[in-house]
Structures are given as structure tokens and as C-alpha cells.
Design a protein around this motif. Structure first.
Motif: not given
Length: 809
Positions: A453-458, A473-478, A486-489
Motif C-alpha cells: 500500500m505504501i509503495a503503490s501510494s508513492i 521477496l517483495l517488489i512494488e512500484g511503477k 519486471s516483477r517476474q524477472q
């Protein structure tokens, strides 16, 4: 050998018999010779006595008288003394019993008639018929002498026959003995030559056998000279066989007396016992194993080169030591159990006993169902057994239960040991405790949604969480896709394997600093974007780093503005203002985001608290103790999250609030705060408030400073029986220094650099509550006033927190 002994004994007995016979024969011959001599002597005595008697008997007394008066010699004159002496000699000489009787009777008759014989003429007397009685006696003596002579002749003849008989026996025995001796000599000679031939042939055969042996063989006589070397021994005697035979041992090997072999050789030679020895012979740099056999004329040594075996033995010993060290290291670092093919526990190390709560006696003989938590499905356990039963290694994570019911996780590797048929007969399970990691992962999963939520809000950002092995373990953000990923990469892969080599090389030092516990910032440019990345270590309740978080924000516009500002001259002031305004708006957006996030997070927290309260009130009776405990944990953690948000809001407000300085009297401010912070039950604290200097500061902000410092002093000294807190001030040339000192638990100065960081705490929540924001807030306020903050402490003896303000304030 036994046959020779028999012939030796027979020869000795034969020789003894011959010697005994010769001794007896010698005695017999000597005796017969002596008796013959006696017989001849007796015969002589009889003959002389006979002659003397006849001479005495045929002399006429008148003639004897005439001869005496004429003074002429009478050749036939025999006196009585001569006759008596002759009879005495005869009596003394004779040994034969018959002759003894004759000699005795004759001596008696002579003593009776000797006078008559000397005074009478026997022939005339016999013619005239006179003296008939004397004549009868004479005749009787004549008869006795004649009988003695005959008897003596008989004895001489008898003794001669006996002597000849003995001599003939001796001659026959001598001939037989000579024949036996000759036969024995012939047999002995033939046997000797046969034995020598056999011995030489045996020696040749033995030499052939010894030469064919792989072991080296040498023989030494009692003078320590070489008398034999087999072919194998020539490798250690390069001079050759002929050059070595007959030489002293130390002439061939001068260093032999300084080796362990010499002592063994001497022992075998002296004690006549077999001796074995193993040692390194330095001059040849070779290990030898020797067996020394003594004999009556020296020693024979069988030896062989065991250097390779010794090296293998040393290597084996080294390997055993290493395996022992590995076992010790494994036992010290891991949880180890050994089971048979049925799963029955045969061995459990101390770590297994410690983590499971069972002692070794309780574990041995049981199977692993004793620690089964019931978490894993039967199919999981079945697959595990199928894997190891087929001889394959199984790796995985297991959730087990201790003796008292607590849960723990272990990372497990099960290795099957197979017999000659390839079938497992033992299983070795090596485990490591991963309970802390699993709990951290659970917490990570719980907080993952918050991070998302934090990452998607910035806007224009990306947040990544990596474990200690730098696995994503975790990747968020455009921003991630904008910079070419890419996240899958990336997810589930290590940074070193998915990032370009140059990118990873630039990032690696920052990863290392974060893993070391430091929060670091990095500015970088990639694919047309400028961004700032913060590397933040994430720690568990034990202050151990379990992962790191990277927060990257696109600051391309800001960096472009900075670059344009450098490139533009001062005449572009308007453009600079525009860029500055953009930067200001970005900062405001960041501040607004922090504020928004804090407020937005309150709603779900209130929902969690509300639903948890409903769960306790309406369904509390249906919950067991564990369910009630978990519900209360949810409420407590949610309330803690609320306090954390409040502190974050306060921290955020402090950063953007305009400072309004005024002359503030701390002598009035501090007592009021103490009155607020100290409830009646805590009035037992011994306060010492020293005079405090006034300062030009924002009163509301510094009220927060004093509240945080004093509340910490109260909190961390509450475990003391007699808590004491001192507040004071020091005036220096360029600054004013204020302090708060307590006698509480203190802290380890090795970690004092962490005191004033956000969310940095040196004590666990279950000991002392807190969010880790208070001292960071103090540091920000004091720093904005141009001062600084620091602390001193001794663990267990209290702490003293200082802040300084410029004197001109």
C-alpha cells in the motif's frame, strides 16, 4: 633332527659300553697277570726251598767239620736261616688256599726237622735205615714241596689260559668295535655328506624362496657381519650382494646405530626372542617394518618398506581427526539425529535434546512422531519417506512440537546410508533452527500488504524487500518497469544473478552496509531516470537483521532542475524559482503522503480493534485460551501500531513546523512536566532539579524534548528500588548543555549510535514499551535549533542524556 639325536645317543651308549668292557678286561688281565706273577714267584720259592732242603740233606757232618777247620768255602752249605727265610717268603707270597695250607704245614715241619736235616746225611741215613722218623718227615716235606710245585704249575697254566681267554675276548671286541667304528664312520660320513647335500639344496631352495619374496631378508652373524641378502634387500643395499657380504652392518649403513632398529637388533641378539619394530629410517627417508628372528649364530631380519602404508595410515588418522572435528562442529552447530531404517531414533545430540525439550533417554528408541506437530499432511510425510527409502537425500522445512507443546521450525536434510546391496540401513537427519526466520517471514507476510500500500501510494517509486542472501521477496512500484525490469524477472531470485554486472557492482557496497545495520542513501542514474535509493535494514525483536528494504524514488525532475541550475547563470532566476517550486511541491507531496498514510492507516486499525473487541465480547466464551490470547495479541499490536502512527505524525509535523523562538524558562517548564508524568504511585522517585538556564527556543517543541527525555528516565528507572533522576545544566563558552540523568537500566554504549534513529530501540517491548520515535524527535528538534544530542551510560548503572544549544541563543 630326531634321527641324528638317536644315532648320537646310540654312539654314546656304544662307546660307554666299550669303555666299560675295556675297563673290566683291563682289570681282569691285570688281575690274571698279577696272579700269574704270584704263581711264578711261588713256584720259584717252592723250587728254591726244594733245592735248599736237598742240599742240606746230602752234606755229611764230618765233611762239614773238615771244611770248617780247613777254612775252605763250602759251596753247598745251607744254613737253617736261609731255609727258614725261604719258607717264610713262600708263606708270605702264596695266595692260593691250597698252597697256603701246604706252605703252612711245610713251615711247621721245617721248624721241627731243620736241625736234623743240617746234621744228617740223608742218603746214608736212607741206606742204613737210620732215623726213620726223620726220613718220613723229610719225605712228607718232599711230598708237600712236590705238591706245591705241581699245584703252582697248574695255577700258572690256568692263569695263562684265563689270560689268553680274556685277551682273545678283548681282541674279538676290538675287532668288532673297529668294525662298528668303521661302519659308524662310513654311515656318519655318508649321512654327513647327505645332510650337507640336503642342507645345501635346502639353502639353495630357501635362498630361491627368499629371493622370490617381496619382503627384504638379511642375515647377520654374531659379529654383525652380513652372511645373506635376498634380492629384495638389494634395493636398500645398492653396493651389491658381493660387496656387502662379510662386511659389518655399520660399515654399510653408518647411521644404523642411531636408529630405533639398532636397539631392537641388540635386544633380539641378547634375549634370543623375536622382536618387531616399526620406524622411520632417516638416511633413506623411508618407513620400515622389521621382524627379527634370533638364532645361535646371529639374527635374520625380515623387513619391508611401509612408507606408503604409513602415509596412508597418517592420512587415515588425519581423516579420522577431521571427521571427528566435523562431527564436533556439526554437533555444536546443528541438530543431529540418527535413526534405523524403521525410523527408530538411535542417536540424538545435545542440540536435539535442547530444542525438543526431551532428554536423550526419552528420545532413544522412539520415532519422530514424538515431536510431530500435526502441521504437515500425511502426503507430505509419505513423500519424505518414499524419497529416503529409495536412497535419495531429502531436503525441506519441518514444523515440530517440543515436549511442553511449543512449536519450532527446522531446516532439515536427511541423508540415507546404504549397505552393500544399496538399501538404506541408517538415516542421518541434520537440522538447523529456523524458528526465528519463520516467525519473521510470518511477520513479513503480515506487513506485506502495508508495504504494498505504501509503495503503490508513492508516485514514481519502487520498494523492494530482500532477505539476507539478497533474494527479492517483495517488489512494488511503477518505477520498476520504467527502469527496465519486471516483477517476474526479479522475484525469488538473488540480486547478483538478475542485475547486470555493472549495476550489481555499484549496488553491492550499499547492500553490505545495510546488512551491517546501517541506513544508507544512494543517488543513481539509469535509462534516462534519476532516482534516490535508501537501503534500510529490517530487524526482528532480537535486534537481528532478517531482511533489508530499498526505497527508490524518481527524482529525475529534481535532478534535472539541479543540473539546469548549475548550467544556467544567475540571470535565470525565474526558472530557478520554478524548479524550486517543483521541488517544494515534491517535498510537500512527500510530507502529505506521510501524513495521508498515517491517517489512512488509522481506519483499518480502528476496524481491527473494533472487530477484535466484538470477537472478545460476543464470542469470547467459544474461544479457548489460545484463541483468547491470539485475540488479545491482535488488539495489543494494533494499539501499538496506532501509537507508532501517532509518533510518525508527530515526527512529520516536527519536520515541517515553523520554529517560533521565544525566551523560555526551563525552571518553570520542567517541574510542570514532571508533575504530569509522575502519577502518585511513582512519586517515590527522588528528583533533583538543578537551576536551568533560559534559552531562545520554540517552547512547544522543547516541551516535547523535555517530555521525551523525562518520560524515558522515569520508564527505564522504574525497576530500581530507589529510583533517582537528576536534571541540570552546564554553561560553556559557546554552548549551553542540558542533561537528564537516571539510575535505571542504562544501555550498552556499543550501540549508542542507534539511539537517535527512527524506530531504533535497545530494549525489547516486553521489558519497556515504546515506538523508537521519541529520541529521534528530540534529535530533530535540537538539531533544528542548531544544537546536538548525545548520551552516556553504563549498562545496569543508569544513563545520562545531553542536548546542547548555542550560547548566543
Amino acid at each position: 633332527m630326531r634321527k641324528n639325536i638317536f644315532w648320537y645317543a646310540l654312539s654314546i651308549l656304544l662307546l660307554a659300553g666299550v669303555l666299560y668292557f675295556f675297563n673290566r678286561s683291563h682289570k681282569s688281565i691285570s688281575e690274571h697277570s698279577r696272579l700269574m706273577g704270584v704263581s711264578y714267584e711261588v713256584h720259584s720259592h717252592f723250587q728254591k726251598l726244594y733245592n735248599q732242603l736237598y742240599k742240606a740233606a746230602i752234606l755229611h757232618p764230618a765233611l762239614i767239620a773238615a771244611q770248617k777247620s780247613a777254612g775252605t768255602k763250602q759251596p753247598f752249605y745251607i744254613d737253617s736261616a736261609t731255609i727258614i727265610n725261604q719258607a717264610t717268603l713262600l708263606q708270605q707270597t702264596v695266595e692260593d688256599s691250597v698252597n697256603k695250607k701246604i706252605a703252612t704245614r711245610l713251615y711247621a715241619l721245617l721248624g721241627q726237622e731243620i736241625g736234623w736235616l743240617l746234621n744228617a746225611n740223608l742218603p746214608d741215613s736212607m741206606q742204613a735205615g737210620q732215623n726213620q722218623s726223620h726220613i718220613d718227615v723229610f719225605r712228607r716235606m718232599d711230598s708237600l714241596i712236590t705238591a706245591g710245585i705241581e699245584r703252582t704249575k697248574f695255577l700258572i697254566a690256568y692263569r695263562t689260559d684265563r689270560l689268553n681267554e680274556v685277551i682273545n675276548h678283548v681282541r674279538t671286541l676290538m675287532i668288532g668295535f673297529i668294525v662298528v667304528i668303521v661302519a659308524s664312520l662310513l654311515y656318519t660320513s655318508l649321512n654327513f655328506f647327505n645332510q650337507r647335500y640336503k642342507r645345501r639344496r635346502g639353502e639353495k631352495e630357501m635362498a630361491t624362496v627368499l629371493n622370490r619374496m617381496s619382503d627384504s631378508v638379511i642375515s647377520l652373524n654374531k659379529e654383525w657381519r652380513y652372511i645373506f641378502l635376498n634380492d629384495a634387500a638389494l634395493t636398500t643395499h645398492p653396493q651389491g650382494r658381493q660387496a656387502t657380504l662379510g662386511r659389518l652392518m655399520w660399515e654399510v649403513h653408518p647411521e644404523i646405530k642411531e636408529s630405533a632398529f639398532w636397539e631392537s637388533y641388540q635386544k633380539a641378539m641378547t634375549t634370543q626372542t623375536v622382536v618387531e619394530v616399526e620406524s622411520l629410517f632417516g638416511p633413506l627417508n623411508t618407513w620400515f617394518s622389521a621382524r627379527i628372528y634370533p638364532s645361535y649364530n646371529g639374527i635374520t631380519i625380515f623387513y619391508k618398506d611401509i612408507t606408503q602404508a604409513k602415509q596412508a595410515e597418517q592420512q587415515l588418522a588425519k581423516t579420522i581427526r577431521e571427521l571427528t572435528d566435523y562431527k564436533v562442529a556439526l554437533d555444536e552447530s546443528s541438530i543431529v539425529a540418527i535413526t534405523d531404517q524403521k525410523g527408530t531414533i538411535l542417536h540424538a545430540n545435545d542440540n536435539f535434546c535442547r530444542i525438543s525439550g526431551f532428554n536423550r533417554e526419552e528420545l532413544i528408541g522412539q520415532d519422530h512422531r514424538i515431536i510431530n506437530s500435526g502441521y504437515h499432511p500425511k502426503s507430505f510425510i509419505r513423500d519424505l519417506w518414499m524419497t529416503i527409502a529409495n536412497g535419495y537425500i531429502w531436503r525441506g522445512e519441518l514444523k515440530n512440537r517440543t515436549k511442553n507443546g511449543n512449536i519450532y521450525w527446522v531446516d532439515t536434510t536427511i541423508v540415507p546410508f546404504r549397505n552393500d546391496d544399496g538399501k538404506p540401513y541408517r538415516y542421518v537427519a541434520i537440522r538447523s533452527d529456523i524458528t526465528a526466520r519463520k516467525l519473521a517471514e510470518e511477520k513479513l507476510v503480515q506487513s506485506e500488504n502495508i508495504y504494498k500500500m505504501i509503495a503503490s501510494s508513492i508516485p514514481g517509486s519502487v520498494i523492494c524487500i530482500l532477505d539476507t542472501k539478497l533474494t527479492y521477496l517483495l517488489i512494488e512500484g511503477k518505477l520498476l518497469e520504467q527502469i527496465g525490469y519486471s516483477r517476474q524477472q526479479l522475484l525469488g531470485k538473488q540480486a547478483a544473478s538478475v542485475l547486470p554486472a555493472d549495476v550489481y557492482a555499484e549496488s553491492e557496497p550499499f547492500f553490505k552496509q545495510a546488512l551491517a545495520g546501517n541506513t544508507v542513501k544512494r543517488e543513481s542514474h539509469r535509462t534516462g531516470y534519476d532516482f534516490i535509493t535508501r537501503y534500510i535494514p529490517l530487524k526482528d525483536d532480537k535486534d537481528e537483521i532478517f531482511s533489508i528494504m530499498t526505497v527508490s524514488i524518481d527524482v529525475s525532475e529534481l535532478k534535472n532542475a539541479q543540473r539546469n541550475i548549475i548550467e544556467l547563470n544567475r540571470g535565470l532566476e525565474e526558472k530557478i524559482k520554478t524548479r524550486t517550486e517543483q521541488l517544494r511541491k515534491s517535498n510537500e507531496e512527500l510530507e502529505a503522503f506521510s501524513y495521508s498514510v498515517s491517517h489512512d492507516l488509522r481506519a483499518p486499525l480502528r476496524g481491527i480493534i473494533g472487530f477484535s473487541a466484538i470477537l472478545q465480547e460476543e464470542y469470547g466464551k467459544q474461544l479457548d485460551e489460545e484463541g483468547k490470547r491470539i485475540t488479545q495479541v491482535i488488539i495489543d499490536n494494533t494499539q501499538k501500531m496506532g501509537r507508532l502512527i501517532d509518533d510518525l505524525l508527530e515526527f512529520s509535523r516536527t519536520g515541517k513546523k515553523t520554529i517560533q523562538k521565544a525566551n523560555t524558562d526551563f525552571n518553570l517548564l520542567v517541574p510542570g512536566i514532571i508533575e504530569e508524568l509522575s502519577p502518585p504511585e511513582q512519586r517515590k522517585i527522588k528528583w533533583e532539579i538543578k537551576p536551568l538556564l533560559t534559552a531562545e527556543v520554540d517552547a512547544s517543541l522543547f516541551r516535547q524534548v523535555w517530555v521525551n527525555l523525562l518520560s524515558n528516565a522515569i520508564k527505564y528507572s522504574r525497576t530500581k528500588t530507589d529510583p533517582a533522576i537528576t536534571v541540570g545544566c552546564l554553561a560553556e563558552d559557546t554552548q549551553k548543555v542540558y542533561y537528564v540523568r537516571d539510575n535505571g537500566v542504562g544501555f550498552d554504549e556499543a550501540y549508542k549510535h542507534k539511539l537517535f534513529g527512527v524506530f531504533q530501540r535497545l530494549h525489547d517491548d516486553h521489558e519497556f514499551e515504546g515506538t523508537g520515535v521519541g529520541l529521534a524527535l528530540v534529535d530533530r528538534i535540537v538539531t533544528r535549533h542548531g544544537g546536538k544530542v548525545w548520551a552516556e551510560s553504563k549498562e545496569g548503572e543508569g544513563a545520562c542524556f545531553y542536548f546542547s544549544l548555542p550560547a548566543e541563543l
